[in-house]
Design a protein around this motif. Structure first.
Motif, mmCIF file in Angstrom:
data_model
loop_
_atom_site.group_PDB
_atom_site.id
_atom_site.type_symbol
_atom_site.label_atom_id
_atom_site.label_comp_id
_atom_site.label_asym_id
_atom_site.label_seq_id
_atom_site.Cartn_x
_atom_site.Cartn_y
_atom_site.Cartn_z
ATOM 1 N N CYS A 28 0.863 -1.185 0.000
ATOM 2 C CA CYS A 28 0.000 0.000 0.000
ATOM 3 C C CYS A 28 0.898 1.232 0.000
ATOM 4 O O CYS A 28 1.681 1.438 0.934
ATOM 5 C CB CYS A 28 -0.902 0.026 1.233
ATOM 6 N N THR A 31 -0.578 8.144 0.283
ATOM 7 C CA THR A 31 -1.720 8.983 -0.092
ATOM 8 C C THR A 31 -1.134 10.368 -0.351
ATOM 9 O O THR A 31 -0.566 10.977 0.561
ATOM 10 C CB THR A 31 -2.743 9.030 1.063
ATOM 11 N N HIS A 37 5.802 11.748 5.782
ATOM 12 C CA HIS A 37 6.635 11.972 6.969
ATOM 13 C C HIS A 37 7.528 10.753 7.221
ATOM 14 O O HIS A 37 7.363 9.701 6.587
ATOM 15 C CB HIS A 37 5.795 12.356 8.182
ATOM 16 N N GLY A 39 7.607 8.689 9.540
ATOM 17 C CA GLY A 39 6.865 7.486 9.964
ATOM 18 C C GLY A 39 6.473 6.680 8.739
ATOM 19 O O GLY A 39 6.695 5.472 8.659
ATOM 20 N N ASN A 40 5.914 7.373 7.731
ATOM 21 C CA ASN A 40 5.604 6.700 6.465
ATOM 22 C C ASN A 40 6.860 6.040 5.908
ATOM 23 O O ASN A 40 6.839 4.893 5.469
ATOM 24 C CB ASN A 40 5.081 7.690 5.413
ATOM 25 N N ARG A 42 9.441 4.990 7.422
ATOM 26 C CA ARG A 42 9.904 3.781 8.130
ATOM 27 C C ARG A 42 9.294 2.549 7.436
ATOM 28 O O ARG A 42 9.981 1.560 7.192
ATOM 29 C CB ARG A 42 9.496 3.801 9.608
ATOM 30 N N THR A 43 7.998 2.645 7.122
ATOM 31 C CA THR A 43 7.342 1.512 6.451
ATOM 32 C C THR A 43 7.909 1.306 5.044
ATOM 33 O O THR A 43 8.159 0.173 4.633
ATOM 34 C CB THR A 43 5.815 1.745 6.425
ATOM 35 N N PHE A 44 8.164 2.388 4.315
ATOM 36 C CA PHE A 44 8.671 2.206 2.948
ATOM 37 C C PHE A 44 10.118 1.694 2.939
ATOM 38 O O PHE A 44 10.523 0.990 2.006
ATOM 39 C CB PHE A 44 8.519 3.506 2.136
ATOM 40 N N GLY A 230 1.766 -0.600 6.691
ATOM 41 C CA GLY A 230 1.937 -0.293 8.113
ATOM 42 C C GLY A 230 0.867 -1.022 8.923
ATOM 43 O O GLY A 230 -0.197 -1.369 8.396
ATOM 44 N N PHE A 262 4.980 0.841 14.111
ATOM 45 C CA PHE A 262 5.009 2.303 14.076
ATOM 46 C C PHE A 262 6.362 2.918 14.395
ATOM 47 O O PHE A 262 7.112 2.399 15.227
ATOM 48 C CB PHE A 262 4.038 2.862 15.113
#
Ligand code: AMP
Ligand code: ZN
Length: 466
Positions: A28, A31, A37, A39-40, A42-44, A230, A262
């Motif tokens: 995913c 958006t 940011h 945080g985003n 970290r997931t990517f 995430g 997170f």
């Protein structure tokens, strides 16, 4: 043996893709109503480590990451600014790729945009209407959760008996739905609303979840190997993706679900809605090295929470500098010809331990500890003059393998040239030994032209920039 924690089974499982050496993976994506940011990211970055490690393990990877370029926030924001959705999202899409590049993340093979896949979404919704998993109410179309008894299998939330009840937030169109938990597949829009598409079941726009079902199945097939995102997407987004896909096809949608934990700040989730976020751009604006951000965000395994502080980031900055200095020292230190067999063994152990850590559900923190131990051994050997030219070659190859997954050592101008320079210096040495002074002078002149001066020292030839 590669093992992942699969959210679907809540177990550590051996990874076995559907087709022997091929992996089809869906993520995913962002958006794009604002800058992402950290945080985003970290997931990517977790996605990047996963994709690089799958390739390291010899799999052929097809990775799709969608771009969510239509949702309520995007529609509201573009209306507020009085611009089209496209005019709002395009600069943020470009910024997202730039940010990903600066974090040294690889780009996915396919990055489809939601607004370009409305036709595929309409088709799935029509199938769900035809087979009874969906219904219409006051012009909108909803998913009938009671028709899918497995609903909740990913999030492990038990819905039987209280499917309408519970203390959770109930959305505003609850009175239009058969059941408060049913979710929108297609939302009615008015005739003159610019953000609408025509479908047999009425003019509207897609709900939040249908885009990922449509794009995942279009590019990867009805059953895919890995789906990531995430942890906040596990419910309801991923639960709803499963209901949509499996409701439409009757087949298992995803074999392995991997969720990133997170990034927190002051022990709260970093998020735009809480206003405690830092965009990557803000952090780079403070002068931090993007690789230090990468290092910090990957230093804790993806399935553990990480609390962000500027002290940690400064620590990562120092580590990145040390890694860089080590890399340079290893490449440029004068070493005598020969081999230290001890190092062949140490290098093998380094690679073995690295792979063991990563095979264990991508344990990046253990893998980094393995790297630091190895670097310490190499540094000691250099200082004790116990490292030789052949050792260097083997060690550099091993570090390159590690780096093909971690992406934390980046070559600088000096480093890119040094192998070529060494080859030329070596050739000059041989030329001199063979009394071929013409060639030797030619090489010296050639190097001088590209800005390199050769110095004859008691340890042999060294080079430096003009
Ligand atoms: P969004 O752009 O809001 O759709 O989010 C993009 C990705 O970032 C999703 O996979 C989210 O789950 C993830 N994400 C959002 N906030 C955080 C956070 N604080 N830590 C880690 N991942 C996050
Ligand atoms: Zn999604």
């Amino acid at each position: 043996m590669l093992r992942f924690h699969n959210t679907l089974t809540n177990e550590i499982e051996e990874f076995q893709p559907l087709n022997d050496k091929e992996v089809r993976m869906y993520t995913c994506g962002p958006t794009v109503w604002n800058f992402a940011h950290i945080g985003n990211f970290r997931t990517f970055i977790f996605d990047d480590i996963l994709r690089r490690y799958l390739k390291f393990k010899g799999y052929n990877l097809l990775h799709v990451m969608n771009i969510t370029d239509v949702d309520d926030r995007i529609i509201n924001e573009s209306a507020k600014r009085n611009i089209t959705i496209d005019a709002l999202t395009t600069p943020f899409i470009n910024a997202f790729w730039e940010d990903l590049d600066s974090l040294n993340c690889e780009r996915p093979e396919i990055a489809p945009r939601a607004t370009e896949h409305i036709g595929e979404m309409i088709k799935i919704i029509q199938t769900l209407l035809d087979n009874g998993h969906a219904y219409q109410s006051e012009g909108s179309t909803y998913y009938r959760i009671s028709s899918f008894p497995e609903y909740g299998k990913l999030s492990k939330i038990k819905f039987e008996g209280n499917i309408t009840g519970g203390s959770e937030r109930v959305d505003t169109d609850k009175y239009k739905k058969e059941n408060a938990r049913d979710f929108a597949l297609w939302k009615l829009v008015h005739e003159n609303d610019p953000t609408g598409w025509d479908a047999n079941f009425g003019r509207g726009r897609p709900g939040w979840h249908i885009e990922c079902s449509a794009m995942a199945m279009k590019y990867l097939g009805e059953t895919i190997d890995i789906h990531t995102g995430g942890i906040d997407l596990q419910f309801p987004h991923h639960e709803n993706e499963i209901a949509q896909c499996e409701g439409a096809t009757g087949k298992l949608f995803v074999k392995y679900w991997l969720h990133g934990e997170f990034l927190k700040i002051n022990n709260e989730k970093m998020s735009k809605s809480l206003g405690n976020e830092f965009t990557l751009r803000e952090i780079l604006g403070k002068g931090f090295n993007p690789l230090a951000i990468r290092y910090l965000l990957l230093s804790v395994p993806f399935d553990k929470q990480l609390n962000f502080t500027f002290e940690n980031l400064s620590g990562a900055e120092i580590t990145i500098k040390r890694l860089h200095d080590f890399y340079q020292r290893l490449r440029e230190t004068y070493l005598c010809d020969g081999i230290n067999f001890d190092f062949q063994e140490k290098t093998k152990i380094f690679l073995r331990d690295f792979e063991e850590a990563m095979d264990n559900n991508l344990n990046t923190s253990v893998a980094l500890a393995v790297l630091h131990k190895f670097i310490c051994e190499v540094n000691t050997a250099i200082s004790q003059e116990a490292l030789y030219t052949k050792d260097r070659t083997i060690i550099l190859e091993a570090i390159d393998k590690f780096n093909s997954v971690f992406g934390i050592f980046v070559e600088t101008k000096n480093e890119i040239l040094s192998t070529e320079i060494e080859t030329l210096i070596e050739e000059r040495k041989i030329a001199r030994r063979n009394r071929n002074f013409a060639r030797s002078d030619e090489i010296r002149a050639l190097l001088y032209e590209v800005g390199i001066i050769l110095e004859d020292t008691k340890h042999g030839v060294k080079w430096k920039w003009k």
